[in-house]
Design a protein around this motif. Structure first.
Motif: not given
Ligand code: GTP
Ligand code: MG
Length: 360
Positions: A77-79, A81-83, A178, A181, A214-215
């Protein structure tokens, strides 16, 4: 297709031998007898003329078949944390570290494990890319990593990714992300996934679940181990000898170097200097670069490479086939362009007919 003759092609396409011979003449191919085996490129052209798809099958009989790395796509899903997860995994790559980080973007990268095993990650997350490639017959993904944020849980695109993987018959490994969190609740995510019909390992199924961040970069080694285990179960192998069969993962235009395509070889070996037809484009491979930008002479199965030397820009999902001569490449590329255009017009027409008339 393997050395089919005009007689056999006539049988398969339901066309008369003389009609096929006319087409052969038209494409400038001299065939002495209808019992002579046809060249695969010529057969594809003839097939296109009569509206039949000619599939290229290279028998691996008597040829070396070796284990190959798994090719993995990250979805979710969007956001969720795929990237971020791909970036974190990329940093675990030895090659990337040795090269001082990857500055160029290749659309795929390899993580080599201490055991010597490797995993290839496609850097094109998203269902659109996955579906587009599959729709074009480019089944390059072996395993899907389904990313689910531990605080957000299963969301619409999580389910969408699940159904894409299922439709493609590609196994899933779940990465609950995540987990750092405070609001993270991995157990809730597992219950949700199970109730959506995903057979999780800890509930007696065969889908592995790994908790990661991922963070904070935690759980990444566990995720890589899970992927290796999944790959082992699948016993992934590929023929390394013979003509390459490859797919475009991503393509871009570089001002100095011209069209560049990130490719993944499915079988065989792609070599510098070979003449290739890529989708409806063609070219002579001028350079092959690996994921850290080093020149390579060849590309073997599951190794992502960037190829240079194409005359035009291909599309993600395009197939790459090696042909004997520039003349043949031109011919095949022109034939495919014509066919793609026909298909495109037919699709537009179909869509037009699908729209009900609206009275003003
Ligand atoms: P889209 O490409 O827009 O679909 O999003 P995505 O799935 O690629 O997610 P992305 O990696 O951009 O992360 C979205 C948000 O979540 C960012 O603000 C990241 O910093 C945060 N995030 C990603 N992984 C983690 C994690 O493991 N822990 C926390 N606390 N935040 C995370
Ligand atoms: Mg992203």
């Amino acid at each position: 297709f393997e050395g089919m003759t005009t007689v056999e092609l006539a049988k398969r396409t339901g066309q008369s031998i003389s009609k096929l011979q006319d087409i052969l003449l038209n494409v400038g191919e001299k065939v002495e007898s209808e019992f002579d085996p046809l060249n695969i490129d010529v057969a594809e052209l003839v097939g296109m003329e009569v509206g039949v798809n000619v599939r290229r099958i290279h028998s691996a009989e008597g040829e070396k078949v070796l284990p190959r790395p798994a090719v993995v796509t990250v979805m979710g899903h969007v956001d969720h944390g795929k990237t971020s997860l791909l970036d974190a995994l990329r940093q675990t790559s030895v090659a990337a570290r040795e090269a001082g980080g990857i500055t160029q973007h290749l659309g795929a990268f390899v993580v080599s494990m201490p055991s010597g095993a490797a995993i290839t990650f496609l850097d094109t997350p998203g269902h659109a890319a996955f579906s587009a490639m599959r729709a074009r017959g480019a089944a390059v993904t072996d395993i899907v990593v389904l990313v689910v944020a531990a605080d957000d849980g299963v969301m619409p695109q999580t389910l969408e990714a699940m159904s894409h993987a299922k439709a493609a018959n590609v196994p899933i490994v779940v990465a609950v992300n995540k987990c750092d969190k405070p609001a993270a609740d991995p157990e809730r995510v597992k219950v949700q996934l199970a109730s959506e019909g995903l057979p999780l390992e800890e509930m007696g199924g065969d889908v592995q679940v790994v908790e990661v961040s991922a963070m904070k970069k935690t759980g990444l080694d566990k995720l890589e181990e899970a992927l290796l285990l999944q790959a082992e179960l699948m016993d992934l192998k590929a023929r390394t000898d013979g003509p390459a069969q490859a797919y475009v993962v991503e393509a871009r235009l570089d001002r100095g170097r011209g069209p560049l395509a990130t490719a993944i070889v499915k079988a065989g070996t792609l070599s510098c200097g070979q003449i290739v037809v890529v989708g409806s484009e063609w070219g002579r491979i001028r350079a092959i670069r690996d994921m850290v930008g080093q020149l390579a002479a060849q590309a073997t199965p599951a190794m992502p490479v960037e190829i240079e030397g194409l005359k035009g820009l291909p599309m993600a999902g395009d197939d790459i086939v090696v042909v004997d001569s520039e003349e043949r490449a031109r011919m095949l590329s022109a034939g495919r362009k014509k066919k793609y255009e026909k298909d495109r017009l037919r699709k537009i027409e179909e869509e037009r007919l699908d729209i009900p008339d609206v009275e003003e």
